[in-house]
Design an enzyme around this catalytic site. Structure first.
Site, PDB file in Angstrom:
ATOM      1  N   GLU A  51       0.832  -1.203   0.000  1.00  0.00           N
ATOM      2  CA  GLU A  51       0.000   0.000   0.000  1.00  0.00           C
ATOM      3  C   GLU A  51       0.867   1.254   0.000  1.00  0.00           C
ATOM      4  O   GLU A  51       0.572   2.240  -0.684  1.00  0.00           O
ATOM      5  CB  GLU A  51      -0.929   0.004   1.218  1.00  0.00           C
ATOM      6  CG  GLU A  51      -1.843  -1.212   1.319  1.00  0.00           C
ATOM      7  CD  GLU A  51      -1.229  -2.353   2.117  1.00  0.00           C
ATOM      8  OE1 GLU A  51      -1.987  -3.212   2.575  1.00  0.00           O
ATOM      9  OE2 GLU A  51       0.011  -2.375   2.293  1.00  0.00           O
ATOM     10  N   CYS A  81       0.764   1.515   7.123  1.00  0.00           N
ATOM     11  CA  CYS A  81      -0.049   1.685   5.917  1.00  0.00           C
ATOM     12  C   CYS A  81      -1.455   2.168   6.268  1.00  0.00           C
ATOM     13  O   CYS A  81      -2.074   2.919   5.510  1.00  0.00           O
ATOM     14  CB  CYS A  81      -0.105   0.377   5.135  1.00  0.00           C
ATOM     15  SG  CYS A  81       1.479  -0.074   4.392  1.00  0.00           S
TER      16      CYS A  81
END
Length: 405
Positions: A307, A345
């Site tokens: 991500e 993330c």
């Protein structure tokens, strides 16, 4: 349903675009959108078709929330206009299946549209079904099926007789903010079962906050476009007098293809170099129905996560653009804590104001306990778990880990 792109306006900034709609809508409706709240029976002619609709004024005045007891202007104005549009009529065939939500007592849309399709289902709460049937039958629309569909319970009729669904229609159903979550849940459930369906809904512009709330809730599941009815009428052979009034808007929605994007994320995960000290994860970012970035674990220098890589790549390529409202597809739950002390993330996704995160699997407690899902939900981000991909995603995630004994 193929509408020329020039007649569509993507609803990306809900607040801004609804504000424009309401600013242009200067017409106020003293009767709250009801066609006639004083007559037990209404006679009207649409095209060359005479129609009689029995209303239930007693139910309207005595029962709280009985808005389906009368005929509403939106269907009276919008459905005849749709019948004059080639892009709409060309999409209706003897094999077409339509489900109408919140049909109300009149059954008007079913009366007008059922001759052009193979299956038309009018649905609403149990208390309206008998009256809907009566109105359909007295207007020679006995082929229309009538089913109970309460948005708060089952997402589709249990005794529904066909296996596919082309279109979901609803007219003036966005009026109560307390029902929005149930309506969106119903639509999301239908999209899960019928991913190829499209939704068409018309709405009288009465309360901006209620419409904004609905659109914000539904956008994680659907691409939403405003249909420019006025622009269409400029090039249409239909008389401009048939254009619905300025205080009515028409939208089309298409479900996001979560499976397609999750498969792309899984393909990203396959690019990871295997290791026994981290997971192999893939990520895809979708904005306005298009893939704008991808990433996989350790793609960029350092112990970078999927991500994180996808976000960094987007920002490097588009330094002045925003990811607000975008959808993150990840084969695994985004990390909430990192042993390297880097920003998680989950925090990156929250900071970038993603609207939705679609997960292929939850993170196993191998390295740290992950609380990504809880933190994302707490931040107001919609989390969709596509756990049908879980086995494939987890198998890819631990590629390089020693086998369990």
């Amino acid at each position: 349903m193929q509408i020329p792109e020039k007649y569509l306006s993507s609803v990306d900034n809900v607040e801004e675009e609804t504000q424009i709609l309401f600013a242009l809508s200067k017409q106020k409706d003293a009767d709250l959108g009801m066609l006639d709240s004083k007559q037990e029976q209404i006679a009207l002619t649409i095209g060359n078709k005479p129609i009689k609709v029995k209303q239930s004024l007693q139910s309207l005045h005595q029962s709280r929330g009985s808005t389906g007891s009368v005929l509403w202007k939106t269907s009276v104005k919008v459905v005849p206009w749709l019948l004059q549009q080639s892009w709409f009529m060309n999409s209706l065939t003897p094999k077409t299946s339509i489900l109408e939500l919140g049909s109300g007592i009149s059954g008007l849309a079913g009366i007008l549209l059922s001759p052009f399709v193979g299956n038309y289902v009018a649905s609403d709460k149990q208390l309206y079904l008998k009256k809907i049937r009566e109105n359909l039958d007295q207007n020679n629309a006995s082929d229309v099926e009538v089913h109970e569909l309460d948005w708060k319970s089952t997402p589709y009729p249990k005794d529904w007789t066909f296996d596919f669904l082309d279109y979901v229609l609803f007219f003036d159903c966005i009026y109560n903010p307390h029902l929005n979550a149930h309506l969106v849940s119903c639509l999301a459930s239908l999209a899960e079962r019928y991913p190829g369906m499209q939704c068409l809904f018309a709405q009288e512009l009465r309360d901006q906050e209620t419409l904004v709330d609905f659109l914000e809730r539904v956008r994680p599941y659907f691409e939403v476009d405003l249909i420019k009815m006025e622009e269409i009428n400029k090039t249409s052979v239909a008389s401009s007098t048939n254009l619905p009034p300025a205080n009515m808007s028409l939208f089309i929605m298409k479900p996001y293809n979560h499976e397609e994007y999750m498969l792309k994320a899984l393909n990203e995960a396959k690019k990871c170099e295997p290791t026994d000290s981290a997971f192999c994860v893939g990520a895809v970012i979708v904005q306005n129905g298009k893939i704008v970035s991808t990433g996989y674990s350790r793609e960029r220098p350092g112990n970078t996560h999927a991500e994180e890589c996808a976000i960094e790549k987007f920002m490097l390529k588009n330094p002045t653009d925003s990811l607000e409202g975008a959808i993150m597809y990840s084969t695994m739950e985004p990390c909430s804590k990192r042993l390297s002390k880097k920003v998680s993330c989950t925090d990156l996704i929250v900071k970038q104001k993603f609207s939705t995160v679609v997960l292929g699997s939850l993170e196993p407690d191998i390295f740290v306990k992950c609380e990504g899902v809880d933190l994302l939900k707490k931040a107001g981000i919609v989390v969709i778990e596509k756990l049908t991909f879980q086995d494939d995603c987890l198998r890819e995630a631990v590629r390089g880990h020693p086998p369990k004994h």
